[in-house]
Design an enzyme around this catalytic site. Sequence first.
Site: not given
Length: 1100
Positions: A71, A74-75, A178
Site C-alpha cells: 500500500h 502504491e502511495h 488513512e
Amino acid sequence: MGDSLDRSVPRERIEDLERPALDDRSYRIVTLPNKLEVLLIHDPNTDKSSAALDVNVGSFSDAEDMPGIAHAVEHLLFMGTKKYPEENNYNKYLTSHSGHSNAYTASTSTNYYFELASKHSTPTSSTSPSPNATQENLSITKEQSPLWGALDRFGQFFICPLFLEDTVDREIRAVDSENKKNLQADTWRLHQLNKNLSNPAHPYNHFSTGNWTTLHDEPLARGVQIREEFMKFHEQHYSANRMKLVVLGLENLDTLEEWVEEIFSEIPNKNLPRKRWDDVALYTEKELLIQTFARPVFESRTLEISFLYRDEEEMYESHPSRYLSHLIGHEGPGSILSYIKAKGWANGLGAGGSSLCPGSGLFNINVKLTEDGLKHYQEIVKIIFQYIALVREREPQKWIVDEQIGMSKVEFRFRQKSPPSRTTSGLAAIMQKPYERKQLLSAPAVIKTFDAELISQAMSYLRPDNFRFMLVSQEFPGDWDKKEKWYGTEYKTEKIPEDFLQEVKAAFEAKERPSELLLPHKNEFIPNRLEVEKKEIEQPLKAPKLIRNDDSVRLWWKKDDQYWVPKANVSIHFRTPMAHLTPRTAVMATLYRELVNDALVEYSYDADISGLVYEFSNHSTGLSVSVQGYNDKLHVLLEKVLVQIRDLDVHEDRFKIIHDRISRSFRNWDFGQPFHQVGTYSRWFRTDSSCMIEDLAKELEGVTAQDVQQFFPQVLAQCHIEILCHGNLYKEEALKITDLVEKTIKPRTLPPNQWPVKRCLILPSGSNFIYERQLRDPANINHCIEYTLYLGNRMDPVLRAKQLLIGQMTDEPVFNQLRTIEQLGYVVFSGPTAGITYAGYRILIQSEKDCRYLEGRIEHFLTSFEKTIDEMNEDDFEKHKGAVISKRQEKLKNLGQEGNRFWNHIFSDAYDFLQAETDVENIAPLTKDQMKEFFMHYISPSSPRRAKLSVHLIAQKQAKEPTLDEKKTKLSTVLTTICKAEEVVSNNDALKPRIDAISSEADISSAISTHLKDDLQLSTEQVDKIADEAMAALGLANAGLPGEVVPADETMTCTGMQGGHAKEPVLITDVHAWKAGLQMSAGVRPVRNLEEFMEDTAKL
Ligand SMILES: [Zn+2]
C-alpha cells in the site's frame, strides 16, 4: 501511422470481443514485446479519456515484518519520475484538463487510474456542440490530445519512479492517517478480525493498510532503510508481464496502439510468475468450527456464517456459486429470510461466494438480526443448515439456472456505459483473471452454461464440519476477553460447543424440516418484451415535455431518444407539508416508509433480481416513489407499491422491529465518521425547518404503531402529484401510469398557495460564526471542521458560475497546501457547496489537530490565495475556465443519469433543465479581475463583508502529541518538501547542525528562520512564508484564533449581526435564537414559464 505499427512484425490483435448490443466502442487487445497486455478502447462519443494499469501484486505480498508495504509503495509510486521530477506534476496536469486520478491496493493487485477531458477545452471553442461523427476517421496528433500528456506522465511511474527521499515520511504519514480514518469503522474492524482469525500462514491473516509503526518506527528500530525497502519491493514485484493496461480515448485504435507502444514498451519485464496460494489453507482445522463474538462500534447485530470454499476463477462459464447464493440469499416466499423474518428474528440476509486469491475462496452468509433474533441465533444457524440440506438433497435444478442465464444475458445485452475511469480500472483488474480474451467483457457477468457437476461440487462445501461463525453485537455475550491487535476490537473466540454442533448436524441430516422452507417459484418479473423502436434523431431533447398540468397533477414525459434500451424511470412526488411539520411527523413518516419497504421485501425480490427496482422515501416536501428498470413489467411493480403505500397495515410485531432498527440508526449516527456527520450540521444551519437526529430520536420513543396507522392516510389525503415518465415509454403509457397513480391514491387537491416553498436562511454580510460540538465516540481521535462562506442565492446564474470557477481555481492549491504541505489530515475537501437556494464555498478537514488550529490554517491559506490570483497568468486562468466548462458539458452516460438529472430539476421546483448550458454561457465571459473581486468580497478573510460559518466537531480523545525528537526528525523532511514547492534549493548539510542544536520547542521557529535567512539567503518574504508553513506542518503555527470565542448574543437582530464582527468569531450557543435572527432567501421559482414546456398542440 508511425513505424512502430509496421505490420511486417506479426502481432496478434484480438478485436471481436463479445459486447453489449448498443456498445459503440471498438476494442483491441495486444501484447507488447515486454509482455505487457493492453486493452485499447476507442469511444467515438466520449468526452473523457482514461487509462488504468493493474499490477498483479498486492498486500498478500507484504513482507511479514512490514505490513502495509504494498500500500505504501502504491502511495509513493506517484512521487516524481525521472522524466517529470516535480512531484505534483501529474496531478497538476490532470486538474488543468478537468481530470482526476486514484489508486487502490487489493490483496493480489494494485490498481492505478486517471481520467481527463478528451479534448483541449477553451471557453471559445467549447461552446460549439462537441459531438462529431467524423472524428473517428481523423487521426489526432499528440498535441491535440490531452490524453497523450497524461499517458506519458502516467507511464513513467512504472518505468522510472524516483521514490523521492523527502516524500517518503510524508506518504507514510498519509497511509497512517488513512488507517486512522478507518479505526472506528466497523467494516474495517470486523474484516480485520476475520482475517486475524484465519490461518497465520496464509497472507489473508495479515494487516494490509499499514501505519506509522509498521512502516516507520519498527523498521527504523531494526535498522532498516525504509526507502530502500520500498524500492526493493518495487524491484521484486513490479514487472511488465504482471501488468494489464487499459486505455480509453477518442483516438482511433491505431493511434492509441502507437502511443501505448511508444510509452509503455519501456516498462521493464522481469518475467515474474503469477502468484498462487494453492498449498496453504485459509482455515485449517484450528480455524474451523469456531464461534467468535465481537463487539461493534455501531449498535448493530449480525450473524455471519463462513464456509471454507474454493476459488472459482476458472469456472466462469457456469459461475457455480451463484446457484447457491441465489437460493440461500433469496428473499421471496419459501426463503430462509422470509421464514426468520416472519418469526421476527431478521431484517435482512445476504449470501455469496468470493475468490480471495488464486487458490482460496470463502462462501459467506450474513444475517442482520433483530433483538429477538440475537437471542435465537443458534436456531437461525440450524434453520440455515436445514435450508442448505433442502437444496442439497435435490439435483441441481436446470430451470433455476436457466432463469439466471436468461437474466444475466439480458443484463449484459442492455448494459450501458459507465464512466471511463470506472471502465478502465474495472477492466484492468478483470484482465488479471484467466478469462478467454474474447469474453473479457461478458465473462464476469454472464452465466453461459448449466454445469450440474460443478454445482454439485459447490454444494458439497456447505457442511456442518466445514464452517465457523461470528456473532456481532454490543449486548451479547458481554464477556469479550480479547482485543484485536490493529483496530482494538473487543472479541471472544472459542470452539463451537459440542452439543450445539450436534444439534446443527442433526438439523442438517434430518428429513423433517419446517414446511415454510421451499425452493423459490418461477420468477414472473423476468422481462420478455425487449423491443425498442429506434429512430434517427438529429439532436436529443434536453428537457422533458409537460403533457398534463392541472389542479391535481403535473406530468412530465420524455420518450428516450438516445440510449435505446428497453428501460424506463418513473418518479412520483406527492407534494404536501404534512410529512415534515414537526420532528414527530417527520419520524412518523420515516416509520411509515420503513414499514412499507419492509412489507414489500418478499414481493419485490423477484423484480429486484430481474433488473426492476423501486424506492419509496419521505422528505421535507412530502413522499416520493420511483420505479426504474425494464419497462415491460414496470407497471405491475408500480401498482403493487402504490397499493401497499395506500393500504399498509401496521402490525405490532413488525412495528417493534422497525422501531428498534431506526432507533439504533439514530444512536449510531454520531458514531459515524466525523466528516460524514459535519454536513448534517451545516445543512441544519441552512434551513429553518430541518431538525437534528437528536430531536427525531426523542420523538421516536413515544410513537406507537397506532399513531403511524392513523397518521399516514392524513399525509396522502391531500397533496399535489408531480410525475416524470422517462425512457422507453410512449405518451399514452405515461398518461395511463398517471391515471393509475391518481386512481390508487385518490388525494384531494392541494391548492398551489399551500405548496411548501423551498428556501434557505441567509447568513448576513460581515458575519463570522463558529458552532462547536463534541463528538460522541469516546475512542475517536479525529476532529473535523467544515468552514463555509455564504455567497448568495444559487438561483442567480452569474453567481453560480463564479462559485463553480472559484471551486476549480482553489481545488489543487487547497489540497497541495493543507494536505500535502501542512499534512493536516487524510480528508481534505474544498469547493462549491449548495443548498436549495444556498450557494456556498467550503473547506473541510478531518484531522488530529484541533479545530481552532485548523480554522487558523484555512484562513491563512485563503489569505495567501489572494496573491495566487494576482500571480496567475491569463493562460492558466483560461485553463481553469476550460476545465469547469468541460465538467459542466460532460455527457450523460446512460438513461438512468438522464432521468436523475431531469428529476432533480423537477424536484427542485426550478425546472432548470438547461442549467449546464446556462452555466457554460456564464462561465465563458468571466475575467480574472471579476474573479479577484468576487474572491475579495466573499471569501478573503480580509473582507469586512463576507459571511462565514464554521462547524467544529471536537474529538474527545487526544491524539498522541509527538515528542521533541519526533518533531526534529520531521522538520528536515518538511523543509525539503516546502522548499521544493516554493522552488527554493534546499541544503540539508547546513540544516542538520541547526536541528541538532534545538533543545526545546521554543527554539524551533528561530532555527528555521536562521537557516532560511543565513544558509539559504532567502528574502524576508520567503523566509516568513516558508517558516510559517514549516511550523504549520509541525502543528506549531499560530492558530490565529483567540483562545476564547465570544458567545453570540442571541437577542441580536440581523442588523446587529451586520455590525462589523467579521474579524472576531462569534460562538453560536442557542441555535433556535440564532436562526430566528436570520432572514430568509426568496423561494425557488421556475426559471421559465412552464407553458414553454408544453407540447406544441399543432403537432398532436
Ligand atoms: Zn492509500
